[in-house]
Design a protein around this motif. Structure first.
Motif, PDB file in Angstrom:
ATOM      1  N   ARG A 128      -7.723   2.930   0.313  1.00  0.00           N
ATOM      2  CA  ARG A 128      -9.000   3.004  -0.544  1.00  0.00           C
ATOM      3  C   ARG A 128      -9.349   1.552   0.395  1.00  0.00           C
ATOM      4  O   ARG A 128      -8.649   0.951  -0.206  1.00  0.00           O
ATOM      5  CB  ARG A 128      -8.650   3.715  -2.122  1.00  0.00           C
ATOM      6  N   PRO A 151      -1.843   2.740  -6.245  1.00  0.00           N
ATOM      7  CA  PRO A 151      -3.256   3.197  -6.240  1.00  0.00           C
ATOM      8  C   PRO A 151      -4.744   2.694  -5.420  1.00  0.00           C
ATOM      9  O   PRO A 151      -5.036   3.429  -4.848  1.00  0.00           O
ATOM     10  CB  PRO A 151      -3.774   2.033  -7.616  1.00  0.00           C
ATOM     11  N   PRO A 194      -6.055  11.760  -8.981  1.00  0.00           N
ATOM     12  CA  PRO A 194      -6.718  10.136  -9.466  1.00  0.00           C
ATOM     13  C   PRO A 194      -6.683   9.702  -8.690  1.00  0.00           C
ATOM     14  O   PRO A 194      -7.470   8.415  -7.567  1.00  0.00           O
ATOM     15  CB  PRO A 194      -7.283  10.598 -10.341  1.00  0.00           C
ATOM     16  N   MET A 195      -5.101   9.587  -8.432  1.00  0.00           N
ATOM     17  CA  MET A 195      -4.451   7.867  -7.436  1.00  0.00           C
ATOM     18  C   MET A 195      -5.655   6.619  -8.246  1.00  0.00           C
ATOM     19  O   MET A 195      -6.139   5.301  -7.351  1.00  0.00           O
ATOM     20  CB  MET A 195      -4.655   7.556  -6.057  1.00  0.00           C
ATOM     21  N   THR A 196      -5.535   5.955  -9.677  1.00  0.00           N
ATOM     22  CA  THR A 196      -5.595   5.266 -10.364  1.00  0.00           C
ATOM     23  C   THR A 196      -5.154   4.313 -10.819  1.00  0.00           C
ATOM     24  O   THR A 196      -3.604   5.149 -10.860  1.00  0.00           O
ATOM     25  CB  THR A 196      -7.178   5.499 -11.169  1.00  0.00           C
ATOM     26  N   VAL A 246       0.893  -1.224  -0.057  1.00  0.00           N
ATOM     27  CA  VAL A 246      -0.160   0.113  -0.181  1.00  0.00           C
ATOM     28  C   VAL A 246       1.310   1.783   0.692  1.00  0.00           C
ATOM     29  O   VAL A 246       0.867   2.213  -1.066  1.00  0.00           O
ATOM     30  CB  VAL A 246      -0.658  -0.341   1.283  1.00  0.00           C
TER      31      VAL A 246
END
Lengths: 123, 150
Positions: free
Chosen positions: A95, B103, B74-76, A75
């Motif tokens: 997330r 991500p 956007p951290m995609t 992460v």
């Protein structure tokens, strides 16, 4: 033994971005300071911090190296130098998509190693 | 308005202008730009922007200074920050910390606490997965130093 403190929510909704804070007890001796007798205090630093995620609930995640465990995904990681303050603190984000376990590992000079894990329930 | 308040207002105004001009056009120290280039890697283009380096401009205690780096991303999987590095100009060692992001982070923000030996410049460099690099340089005044005391 060192002690560490992880601050993060125990549960989140899928898609939420949560904040994770990790604090570990460590002097982070720079190697530039001198003792009252004038001797140079040897360098003693934490060199690396990693946080990885293992998906799934109920399983026991007990290997000492969480980052190399199959199914574990990195992460966040940090490489630390002498300019990181004593008792290194990091805040970052995660997330939440599925339930699982976050594994925190600190390693450093003189064989320093510390590990924590926190379960996250995603609904 | 008497003479004293007038003088005080004038001094505060001058200080404000001085601080604003300081923040607006920092001449990045050659050491910092070299370190940023080395971190970015050969051929990478470094640009200012997209990164926000938050630190108090006046540090009272250099032993533990909260810093925060936020990157506009956007951290995609398709578009994310892969790394953030912080370098200092005048500590005994120029490296502060290098962070790796994925991500899975969901948001490109990192906060930590650092040591500052003296008043100096600091740079935050963000590396994107498309290879582009972005920087933000800040200048801080340190009143009580770290690293060498005791």
């Amino acid at each position: 033994m060192a002690s560490a403190l992880i601050t993060m929510p125990k549960a989140a909704r899928a898609g939420d971005v949560i904040e994770v804070r990790a604090l570990v007890q460590h002097a982070m001796e720079t190697g530039y300071r001198r003792s009252s007798e004038g001797a140079l205090l040897p360098r003693d630093l934490i060199r690396r911090f990693t946080c990885s995620f293992v998906e799934g609930t109920g399983q026991s995640v007990s290997t000492s190296d969480g980052s190399s465990k199959p199914g574990s995904r990195l992460v966040f990681a940090a490489t630390l130098h002498a300019a990181v303050a004593a008792n290194p603190y990091f805040a970052f984000h995660f997330r939440a998509e599925r339930s699982g376990t976050l594994i925190f590992i600190w390693t450093g000079d003189n064989g320093f190693a510390h590990r924590e894990q926190v379960n996250l329930l995603v609904t | 308005m008497n003479r004293r308040t007038l003088l005080r207002a004038g001094a505060a105004g001058t200080l404000l202008i001085a601080m604003r001009s300081l923040a607006a056009n920092i001449v990045v120290s050659p050491i910092l730009s070299e370190l940023a280039r080395a971190y970015a890697g050969p051929g990478a283009v470094l640009r200012e922007g997209r990164v926000k380096f938050d630190i108090t401009p006046l540090v009272e205690n250099g032993n533990s200074v909260p810093v925060e780096v936020t990157v506009d991303s956007p951290m995609t999987t398709a578009q994310h920050v892969t790394g953030i590095a912080i370098f200092n100009e005048k500590n005994p060692q120029n490296d502060v910390a290098v962070f790796e992001l994925t991500p899975l982070c969901g948001r490109a923000r990192v906060a930590t606490r650092i040591r500052l030996a003296t008043s100096q410049q600091l740079i935050a460099v963000a590396k994107m997965n498309d290879g582009s690099c972005w920087t933000h340089t800040v200048e801080v005044i340190v009143t009580t130093a770290s690293c060498v005391e005791e």
